[in-house]
Design an enzyme around this catalytic site. Structure first.
Site, short mmCIF file in Angstrom:
data_model
loop_
_atom_site.label_atom_id
_atom_site.label_comp_id
_atom_site.label_asym_id
_atom_site.label_seq_id
_atom_site.Cartn_x
_atom_site.Cartn_y
_atom_site.Cartn_z
N ALA A 1 0.84 -1.20 0.00
CA ALA A 1 0.00 0.00 0.00
C ALA A 1 0.88 1.25 0.00
CB ALA A 1 -0.92 -0.01 1.22
N ASN A 2 0.26 2.42 0.09
CA ASN A 2 1.01 3.67 0.24
C ASN A 2 0.23 4.61 1.16
OD1 ASN A 2 -0.73 5.53 -1.40
ND2 ASN A 2 -0.22 4.05 -2.99
N ARG A 3 0.79 5.78 1.44
CA ARG A 3 0.24 6.66 2.47
C ARG A 3 -0.86 7.60 2.00
NH1 ARG A 3 3.24 5.99 6.92
NH2 ARG A 3 5.42 5.42 6.63
N ALA B 1 -3.34 7.61 -5.87
CA ALA B 1 -1.93 7.20 -5.80
C ALA B 1 -1.90 5.71 -6.12
CB ALA B 1 -1.37 7.48 -4.42
#
Ligand code: C5P
Length: 218
Positions: A29-31, A95
């Site tokens: 995942a990402n932020r 994103a």
């Protein structure tokens, strides 16, 4: 009520991160919090647009009047974006993970083997670039770019590479990702317009007003 310059226009928005499975219980995942994309969806609905919001896994309420479709992975996001066409405007704020695990086993990867598993990655589809070449390409196609240096320069290069009409570039060298504020530069083929650092809903409103000016009367 009042000012509805996007009445009758379909605005398609992606927001949030994607989750790319490693096995049934783990993911990459990402932020991204999804806040900027959700704020843009809200602003678009307020200006009268019919809004489809394709959202990765986020903890946010759906803005009033917005049709939300939840997805997890980049490939699911692309499929839902294509299903939502045609659109007058598409704003790709998500994103999207650049890579996913090449092979996803059906069972959880166990720790008891002697070897540490290697994570083999493969490239995800680029949703923005796919839309740029699509038979039903939206009339105004907008991408986002998170940059930590040479923000405008990199945005201009990205505009050409992705085949979109505008890039909204933000400087993420600070705590923008997941934060409440954003300072962006709207980069078109002709001009760069920089918006002052402001809450994400103010940035969203200004961006949507500019979009309404570009497509509202057509
Ligand atoms: O190449 P980069 O990830 O910096 O480009 C960012 C822009 O491209 C954003 O608008 C993002 O939503 C979009 N994007 C996409 N699909 C990908 C990667 C990025 O739509 N796989």
């Amino acid at each position: 009520p009042g000012h509805r310059p996007l009445f009758g226009k379909h605005v398609l928005i992606t927001a949030g991160p994607t989750h790319e499975p490693i096995d049934p219980v783990r993911y990459i995942a990402n932020r991204s919090s999804g806040r900027q994309g959700f704020a843009i969806a809200k602003a678009a609905a307020e200006l009268g647009a019919e809004v489809t919001l394709v959202a990765g896994p986020v903890h946010l309420a759906t803005p009033a009047g917005v049709v939300r479709i939840d997805v997890e992975s980049a490939r699911e996001m692309l499929a839902e974006v294509e299903k939502a066409l045609p659109a007058d405007v598409a704003i790709m704020v998500a994103a999207v993970a650049d890579w996913r695990a090449a092979d996803v086993p059906e069972q959880k990867i166990k720790k008891d083997g002697a070897a540490i598993p290697a994570l083999n990655l493969t490239e995800n589809p680029d949703i923005l670039a796919t839309l740029a070449k699509h038979a039903q390409r939206p009339r105004l196609l907008i991408g986002f770019a998170a940059e930590t240096e040479k923000v405008v320069e990199h945005a201009q290069a990205k505009l050409a590479k992705k085949g979109c009409d505008w890039i909204v570039a933000n400087d993420v060298s600070g705590d923008v990702m997941g934060g409440a504020n954003n300072a962006v530069h709207i980069v078109t083929k002709q001009v760069v317009e920089s918006l002052a650092d402001a809450p994400k809903d103010v940035v969203a409103r200004k961006l949507m007003e500019k979009i309404a000016d570009a497509v509202g009367q057509g």
